[in-house]
Design an enzyme around this catalytic site. Structure first.
Site, PDB file in Angstrom:
ATOM      1  N   HIS A   1     -29.170  -3.685  19.336  1.00 14.77           N
ATOM      2  CA  HIS A   1     -29.588  -5.086  19.451  1.00 14.77           C
ATOM      3  C   HIS A   1     -29.475  -5.563  20.892  1.00 14.77           C
ATOM      4  O   HIS A   1     -28.678  -6.441  21.208  1.00 14.77           O
ATOM      5  CB  HIS A   1     -28.769  -5.955  18.491  1.00 14.77           C
TER       6      HIS A   1
ATOM      7  N   HIS B   1     -26.648   1.102  12.763  1.00 14.63           N
ATOM      8  CA  HIS B   1     -26.346   0.314  11.551  1.00 14.63           C
ATOM      9  C   HIS B   1     -26.494   1.120  10.262  1.00 14.63           C
ATOM     10  O   HIS B   1     -26.051   0.679   9.209  1.00 14.63           O
ATOM     11  CB  HIS B   1     -27.299  -0.871  11.432  1.00 14.63           C
TER      12      HIS B   1
ATOM     13  N   HIS C   1     -27.976  -8.677   7.459  1.00 15.46           N
ATOM     14  CA  HIS C   1     -27.786  -7.730   8.553  1.00 15.46           C
ATOM     15  C   HIS C   1     -28.055  -6.305   8.047  1.00 15.46           C
ATOM     16  O   HIS C   1     -27.619  -5.935   6.957  1.00 15.46           O
ATOM     17  CB  HIS C   1     -26.358  -7.834   9.101  1.00 15.46           C
TER      18      HIS C   1
ATOM     19  N   GLU D   1     -26.796  -3.506   8.669  1.00 10.01           N
ATOM     20  CA  GLU D   1     -25.616  -2.718   8.289  1.00 10.01           C
ATOM     21  C   GLU D   1     -25.163  -3.066   6.873  1.00 10.01           C
ATOM     22  O   GLU D   1     -24.829  -2.179   6.078  1.00 10.01           O
ATOM     23  CB  GLU D   1     -24.474  -2.976   9.278  1.00 10.01           C
TER      24      GLU D   1
ATOM     25  N   THR E   1     -18.679  -3.912  10.118  1.00  8.72           N
ATOM     26  CA  THR E   1     -17.819  -3.431  11.210  1.00  8.72           C
ATOM     27  C   THR E   1     -17.620  -4.442  12.334  1.00  8.72           C
ATOM     28  O   THR E   1     -16.646  -4.349  13.080  1.00  8.72           O
ATOM     29  CB  THR E   1     -18.421  -2.155  11.842  1.00  8.72           C
TER      30      THR E   1
ATOM     31  N   SER F   1     -27.763  -9.776  18.706  1.00 11.92           N
ATOM     32  CA  SER F   1     -26.644  -8.858  18.462  1.00 11.92           C
ATOM     33  C   SER F   1     -25.522  -9.586  17.725  1.00 11.92           C
ATOM     34  O   SER F   1     -24.958 -10.565  18.235  1.00 11.92           O
ATOM     35  CB  SER F   1     -26.139  -8.321  19.808  1.00 11.92           C
TER      36      SER F   1
ATOM     37  N   ASN G   1     -22.481  -8.595  17.044  1.00 11.94           N
ATOM     38  CA  ASN G   1     -21.134  -8.537  17.628  1.00 11.94           C
ATOM     39  C   ASN G   1     -21.042  -9.398  18.877  1.00 11.94           C
ATOM     40  O   ASN G   1     -20.005  -9.991  19.150  1.00 11.94           O
ATOM     41  CB  ASN G   1     -20.710  -7.080  17.862  1.00 11.94           C
TER      42      ASN G   1
ATOM     43  N   SER H   1     -23.380  -3.680  22.594  1.00 15.53           N
ATOM     44  CA  SER H   1     -24.710  -3.123  22.868  1.00 15.53           C
ATOM     45  C   SER H   1     -25.235  -3.562  24.239  1.00 15.53           C
ATOM     46  O   SER H   1     -26.427  -3.448  24.514  1.00 15.53           O
ATOM     47  CB  SER H   1     -25.681  -3.550  21.758  1.00 15.53           C
TER      48      SER H   1
HETATM   49  S1  SF4 Z   1     -19.583  -1.807  17.216  1.00 11.95           S
HETATM   50 FE1  SF4 Z   1     -20.085   0.229  17.997  1.00 11.95          FE
HETATM   51  S2  SF4 Z   1     -18.370   1.554  17.405  1.00 11.95           S
HETATM   52 FE2  SF4 Z   1     -18.280  -0.331  16.162  1.00 11.95          FE
HETATM   53  S3  SF4 Z   1     -19.402   0.182  14.303  1.00 11.95           S
HETATM   54 FE3  SF4 Z   1     -20.861  -0.798  15.663  1.00 11.95          FE
HETATM   55  S4  SF4 Z   1     -21.808   0.910  16.741  1.00 11.95           S
HETATM   56 FE4  SF4 Z   1     -19.938   1.691  15.815  1.00 11.95          FE
END
Ligand code: SF4
Length: 278
Positions: free
Chosen positions: A41, A73, A123, A125, A161, A217, A219, A261
């Site tokens: 992402h 993902h 999402h 994932e 995650t 993204s 995260n 990312s």
């Molecule tokens: S943030 Fe990175 S290490 Fe964590 S699950 Fe996603 S791709 Fe994997």
């Protein structure tokens, strides 16, 4: 202006691995090389991969030959089988931490728990985790979503995650008050937890916080949310061109972090832009 970069920032293990596998595929596997969805992402990285000949597609129907790369993902395992049946080479770049979440979900269902996935319903994932665990799971993004939980005696929890542990704790605490038996696999990955802890710590120290990474993204967006809770002068930027000099005052202490990312070269460009404002 003083600038400090968070202790953990930028590419994580899973993203580095996916990029490595993709570049190897470009060198030695049948072309064209396609990824199922953007590999990561981050639009700037996806654009640069496209220049090298890696095309992002939405479905297998858009590919009739060559190699397909499954991104970090993950996907429904049936998609991988179908790609093989169609004669495509498959490179599975699903992050091992995501695979662990998929395995834990399948295990909980096999053990008879009602599966609760803490994460974002749409999402990729989470969609992949659900595909590995049959029907009937409940996706919970925030505590209020637990009102959709039917009368269950045993609940089993896995986590997207990139969720924050803080959100997980809130949801689990509420779940414990309504369900007799709860089994939890904390599948938040180390990279996510480390980036979040380092970002929050830095956000406390600085006057202004910059979070660098794709607006799409999960995260990176979560890092920005967490930092903003601590420090309202937090800005999420994708590239240095989005930095507004008016965000900073004279001698401001500026913290910088980046999602898992976000490539190093964008972080360096952000640092260079900040240096021109000093
Ligand atoms: S943030 Fe990175 S290490 Fe964590 S699950 Fe996603 S791709 Fe994997």
């Amino acid at each position: 202006m003083r600038v400090k970069v968070a202790e953990h920032a930028g590419y994580c293990y899973g993203v580095e691995r996916a990029l490595k596998l993709t570049l190897e595929a470009l060198n030695r596997l049948p072309k064209p090389i396609c990824t199922l969805g953007p590999l990561i992402h981050n639009p700037q990285v996806v654009d640069s991969l496209e220049e090298k000949g890696v095309r992002a597609v939405s479905t297998l129907d858009e590919i009739d030959a060559g190699t397909v790369i499954v991104r970090t993902h993950g996907v429904d395992s049936r998609v991988i089988e179908e790609a093989k049946e169609r004669g495509l080479r498959v490179v599975d770049a699903t992050c091992p931490f995501v695979k662990k979440a998929q395995r834990c979900a399948a295990q909980l269902v096999a053990e008879g728990y009602h599966l609760v996935v803490v994460g974002e319903r749409d999402h990729p994932e989470v969609i992949g985790i659900l595909a590995h665990s049959g029907e009937g799971a409940l996706v919970v993004e925030r505590v209020e979503d637990l009102s959709n939980l039917e009368d269950v005696q045993r609940a089993g929890v896995v986590v997207q995650t990139t969720q924050s542990e803080e959100n997980l704790k809130k949801i689990v605490s509420e779940l414990l008050s309504v369900v007799g038996e709860v089994k939890i696999f904390n599948t938040v990955c180390d990279a996510t937890a480390n980036r979040q802890k380092a970002a929050v710590q830095l956000a406390r120290e600085v006057d202004v916080m910059l979070v660098v990474g794709g607006k799409n993204s999960a995260n990176t967006t979560r890092l920005a949310q967490l930092c903003r809770q601590i420090n309202p002068r937090t800005h999420h930027v994708e590239t240095p061109s989005e930095i507004d000099p008016q965000w900073f005052f004279k001698d401001a202490f500026v913290g910088v972090t980046a999602g898992a990312s976000t490539p190093d070269w964008i972080l360096k460009k952000v640092a260079a832009k900040l240096a021109t404002l000093s």
